[in-house]
Scaffold this active site. Structure first.
Site, PDB file in Angstrom:
ATOM      1  N   ASP A   1     -23.397   0.756   3.369  1.00 20.81           N
ATOM      2  CA  ASP A   1     -24.046  -0.048   4.407  1.00 20.81           C
ATOM      3  C   ASP A   1     -24.627   0.950   5.408  1.00 20.81           C
ATOM      4  O   ASP A   1     -23.871   1.577   6.159  1.00 20.81           O
ATOM      5  CB  ASP A   1     -23.012  -0.959   5.066  1.00 20.81           C
TER       6      ASP A   1
ATOM      7  N   ASP B   1     -29.939  -2.729  14.858  1.00 17.08           N
ATOM      8  CA  ASP B   1     -30.238  -4.133  14.581  1.00 17.08           C
ATOM      9  C   ASP B   1     -31.279  -4.617  15.582  1.00 17.08           C
ATOM     10  O   ASP B   1     -31.329  -4.135  16.712  1.00 17.08           O
ATOM     11  CB  ASP B   1     -28.956  -4.976  14.701  1.00 17.08           C
TER      12      ASP B   1
ATOM     13  N   ASN C   1     -29.756  -4.143   6.952  1.00 16.14           N
ATOM     14  CA  ASN C   1     -30.392  -5.318   7.548  1.00 16.14           C
ATOM     15  C   ASN C   1     -31.903  -5.022   7.636  1.00 16.14           C
ATOM     16  O   ASN C   1     -32.369  -3.962   7.187  1.00 16.14           O
ATOM     17  CB  ASN C   1     -29.757  -5.669   8.903  1.00 16.14           C
TER      18      ASN C   1
ATOM     19  N   PHE D   1     -33.971  -4.231  10.113  1.00 19.66           N
ATOM     20  CA  PHE D   1     -34.347  -3.043  10.879  1.00 19.66           C
ATOM     21  C   PHE D   1     -34.015  -1.763  10.106  1.00 19.66           C
ATOM     22  O   PHE D   1     -34.806  -0.816  10.053  1.00 19.66           O
ATOM     23  CB  PHE D   1     -33.613  -3.071  12.227  1.00 19.66           C
TER      24      PHE D   1
ATOM     25  N   THR E   1     -29.467  -7.756   4.026  1.00 23.70           N
ATOM     26  CA  THR E   1     -28.495  -8.806   4.348  1.00 23.70           C
ATOM     27  C   THR E   1     -29.049  -9.842   5.317  1.00 23.70           C
ATOM     28  O   THR E   1     -28.556 -10.965   5.349  1.00 23.70           O
ATOM     29  CB  THR E   1     -27.206  -8.190   4.917  1.00 23.70           C
TER      30      THR E   1
ATOM     31  N   ALA F   1     -24.642 -18.408  17.643  1.00 23.70           N
ATOM     32  CA  ALA F   1     -23.507 -17.642  18.160  1.00 23.70           C
ATOM     33  C   ALA F   1     -23.723 -16.188  17.762  1.00 23.70           C
ATOM     34  O   ALA F   1     -24.531 -15.902  16.876  1.00 23.70           O
ATOM     35  CB  ALA F   1     -22.197 -18.161  17.568  1.00 23.70           C
TER      36      ALA F   1
ATOM     37  N   ASP G   1     -19.946  -5.868   8.140  1.00 22.69           N
ATOM     38  CA  ASP G   1     -18.911  -5.142   7.390  1.00 22.69           C
ATOM     39  C   ASP G   1     -18.243  -6.060   6.368  1.00 22.69           C
ATOM     40  O   ASP G   1     -17.976  -5.659   5.227  1.00 22.69           O
ATOM     41  CB  ASP G   1     -17.865  -4.586   8.361  1.00 22.69           C
TER      42      ASP G   1
HETATM   43  P1  ATP Z   1     -25.327  -4.379   9.296  1.00 20.95           P
HETATM   44  O1  ATP Z   1     -25.012  -4.606  10.733  1.00 20.95           O
HETATM   45  O2  ATP Z   1     -24.113  -4.259   8.453  1.00 20.95           O
HETATM   46  O3  ATP Z   1     -26.293  -3.327   9.064  1.00 20.95           O
HETATM   47  P2  ATP Z   1     -26.486  -7.036   9.375  1.00 20.95           P
HETATM   48  O4  ATP Z   1     -27.264  -6.838  10.616  1.00 20.95           O
HETATM   49  O5  ATP Z   1     -27.087  -7.871   8.311  1.00 20.95           O
HETATM   50  O6  ATP Z   1     -26.047  -5.713   8.694  1.00 20.95           O
HETATM   51  P3  ATP Z   1     -24.945  -9.042  10.532  1.00 20.95           P
HETATM   52  O7  ATP Z   1     -26.049  -9.270  11.478  1.00 20.95           O
HETATM   53  O8  ATP Z   1     -23.553  -9.008  10.990  1.00 20.95           O
HETATM   54  O9  ATP Z   1     -25.124  -7.701   9.759  1.00 20.95           O
HETATM   55  O10 ATP Z   1     -25.124 -10.152   9.364  1.00 20.95           O
HETATM   56  C1  ATP Z   1     -24.421 -10.090   8.162  1.00 20.95           C
HETATM   57  C2  ATP Z   1     -24.398 -11.465   7.550  1.00 20.95           C
HETATM   58  O11 ATP Z   1     -23.691 -12.335   8.420  1.00 20.95           O
HETATM   59  C3  ATP Z   1     -25.766 -12.103   7.352  1.00 20.95           C
HETATM   60  O12 ATP Z   1     -26.228 -11.909   6.043  1.00 20.95           O
HETATM   61  C4  ATP Z   1     -25.489 -13.578   7.588  1.00 20.95           C
HETATM   62  O13 ATP Z   1     -25.106 -14.158   6.355  1.00 20.95           O
HETATM   63  C5  ATP Z   1     -24.286 -13.605   8.478  1.00 20.95           C
HETATM   64  N1  ATP Z   1     -24.570 -13.929   9.883  1.00 20.95           N
HETATM   65  C6  ATP Z   1     -24.488 -13.100  10.947  1.00 20.95           C
HETATM   66  N2  ATP Z   1     -24.781 -13.745  12.087  1.00 20.95           N
HETATM   67  C7  ATP Z   1     -25.059 -15.022  11.744  1.00 20.95           C
HETATM   68  C8  ATP Z   1     -25.442 -16.199  12.466  1.00 20.95           C
HETATM   69  N3  ATP Z   1     -25.604 -16.201  13.796  1.00 20.95           N
HETATM   70  N4  ATP Z   1     -25.657 -17.337  11.766  1.00 20.95           N
HETATM   71  C9  ATP Z   1     -25.496 -17.371  10.446  1.00 20.95           C
HETATM   72  N5  ATP Z   1     -25.140 -16.303   9.711  1.00 20.95           N
HETATM   73  C10 ATP Z   1     -24.912 -15.145  10.329  1.00 20.95           C
HETATM   74  N1  PLP Z   2     -17.336  -0.677  14.201  1.00 19.50           N
HETATM   75  C1  PLP Z   2     -17.025  -0.800  15.502  1.00 19.50           C
HETATM   76  C2  PLP Z   2     -16.027   0.125  16.131  1.00 19.50           C
HETATM   77  C3  PLP Z   2     -17.634  -1.795  16.255  1.00 19.50           C
HETATM   78  O1  PLP Z   2     -17.326  -1.891  17.554  1.00 19.50           O
HETATM   79  C4  PLP Z   2     -18.569  -2.664  15.635  1.00 19.50           C
HETATM   80  C5  PLP Z   2     -19.229  -3.708  16.400  1.00 19.50           C
HETATM   81  O2  PLP Z   2     -18.973  -3.901  17.562  1.00 19.50           O
HETATM   82  C6  PLP Z   2     -18.860  -2.503  14.292  1.00 19.50           C
HETATM   83  C7  PLP Z   2     -18.218  -1.494  13.597  1.00 19.50           C
HETATM   84  C8  PLP Z   2     -19.893  -3.306  13.535  1.00 19.50           C
HETATM   85  O3  PLP Z   2     -19.731  -4.631  13.321  1.00 19.50           O
HETATM   86  P1  PLP Z   2     -20.773  -5.480  12.423  1.00 19.50           P
HETATM   87  O4  PLP Z   2     -20.110  -5.714  11.101  1.00 19.50           O
HETATM   88  O5  PLP Z   2     -21.007  -6.731  13.190  1.00 19.50           O
HETATM   89  O6  PLP Z   2     -22.059  -4.726  12.221  1.00 19.50           O
HETATM   90 MG    MG Z   3     -27.621  -8.223  12.126  1.00 20.49          MG
HETATM   91 NA    NA Z   4     -26.137  -5.067   6.382  1.00 22.12          NA
END
Ligand code: ATP
Ligand code: PLP
Ligand code: MG
Ligand code: NA
Ligand code: MG
Length: 297
Positions: free
Chosen positions: A113, A118, A146, A148, A182, A216, A223
């Site tokens: 990952d 983001d 993601n 970005f 994702t 939310a 993760d």
């Molecule tokens: P990373 O931070 O690991 O690089 P990311 O930005 O995709 O990746 P998140 O934004 O935490 O990580 O999103 C991961 C998954 O969580 C998404 O694919 C989605 O399925 C779900 N998700 C996160 N936030 C929401 C939300 N507000 N509503 C619906 N699904 C969500």
């Molecule tokens: N690791 C630490 C220590 C964090 O504080 C965070 C988010 O606050 C993350 C990882 C990443 O979490 P996410 O899975 O939402 O990208």
């Molecule tokens: Mg995200």
């Molecule tokens: Na991701």
């Protein structure tokens, strides 16, 4: 479904709450994996809270642990999983770990990952970006950026589904046979795009899953998502679309429970210190109900 495996998971640890290893280890164990966590940091809580304290592991300290395992012939892993990495020196040591694990098991799957930022904001030092591009992507088996992060890795601006698919093609050409973007923001909702390049002769098999945005803000979901994708894509090695359907279904059930619990406790679900209801959602992880459908292109 085929057999499980043994995962080395190098991620953050928080004493309280669920991000990094705290949100990846338990679900992988529920899916039947042996998981050996190395905590890249140990913080009191995640960084979305007003403050945090704790320790950061450096590259030499990571290597010490690898040497300890090696000295006892304990370095056989089927999977390496990495998430947030805070420095170039630690990321370079991860690259040495990949080499070392592959010298023991040439079939090691490296699920990366590439956590860099983001929504247009970088939250790692800028010099990490080129290390991910030049050295990490080429050795990764599966990548879960993601929107970005996919833009940073491909230098492509992703404004549409077509761009997302093109970004996957570029990433396949650089290394990983499986890519899951994702989340792409499209008109307020989320789109997941998956892509599996099964061989060099054919175009990759691609699919999308539409995910309604829950109003939310969650931490630990990225993760958790990558852990679930590792777990299910290993059980269905030729059906990345099916693995992603299951992973999304589990995660969305958990997020719904999280929002419901916070709402009934009269707590603002927009708060940046919201914690996912991971333990309470163990049935949604072990026996997920398929509520999301992948659409093949
Ligand atoms: P990373 O931070 O690991 O690089 P990311 O930005 O995709 O990746 P998140 O934004 O935490 O990580 O999103 C991961 C998954 O969580 C998404 O694919 C989605 O399925 C779900 N998700 C996160 N936030 C929401 C939300 N507000 N509503 C619906 N699904 C969500
Ligand atoms: N690791 C630490 C220590 C964090 O504080 C965070 C988010 O606050 C993350 C990882 C990443 O979490 P996410 O899975 O939402 O990208
Ligand atoms: Mg995200
Ligand atoms: Na991701
Ligand atoms: Mg994240």
């Amino acid at each position: 479904p085929s057999e499980t495996g043994r995962v080395l998971s190098i991620q953050s640890h928080t004493v309280q709450g669920y991000v990094g290893n705290k949100s990846a280890v338990f679900p992988l164990q529920l899916l039947g994996y042996d998981v050996d966590p190395i905590n890249s940091v140990q913080f009191s809580n995640h960084t979305g809270y007003p403050t945090f304290k704790g320790q950061v592991l450096n590259g030499q300290q990571l290597w010490d642990l690898i040497e300890g395992l090696e000295a006892n012939d304990l370095l056989y892993y089927t999977h390496l999983l990495t998430g947030y990495i805070g420095s170039v020196s630690f990321l370079n040591t991860i690259l040495e770990v990949v080499d070392k694990l592959r010298s023991v098991n040439p079939n090691l799957t490296y699920v990366c990952d590439p956590v860099m930022g983001d929504e247009g904001k970088l939250y790692v030092p800028e010099d990490l970006v080129s290390v991910y591009c030049k050295k990490v992507v080429p050795v990764a088996s599966m990548l879960t950026p993601n929107q970005f992060e996919a833009e940073l890795l491909t230098k492509l601006r992703i404004g549409s589904e077509t761009d997302g698919r093109e970004a996957c093609n570029i990433l396949h050409a650089a290394g990983p046979s499986k890519v899951v973007i994702t989340s792409i923001n499209i008109e307020g909702n989320l789109l997941l795009i998956g892509s599996h390049q099964k061989d060099k002769e054919h175009a990759p098999e691609q699919f999308k899953i539409l995910i309604p945005r829950i109003p939310a803000y969650f931490t630990g979901t990225g993760d958790l998502m990558t852990a679930l994708l590792l777990g299910w894509s290993n059980k269905y090695p030729d059906n990345l679309d099916k693995a992603a359907e299951i992973a999304v279904s589990s995660l969305q059930a958990l997020l719904q429970r999280t929002v419901n619990d916070y709402t009934s406790a009269a707590f603002d679900p927009q708060s940046s210190s919201l914690e996912i209801r991971l333990i309470q959602s163990q049935d949604d992880i072990r026996n997920p109900k398929l509520t999301f459908k992948a659409h093949k292109y």
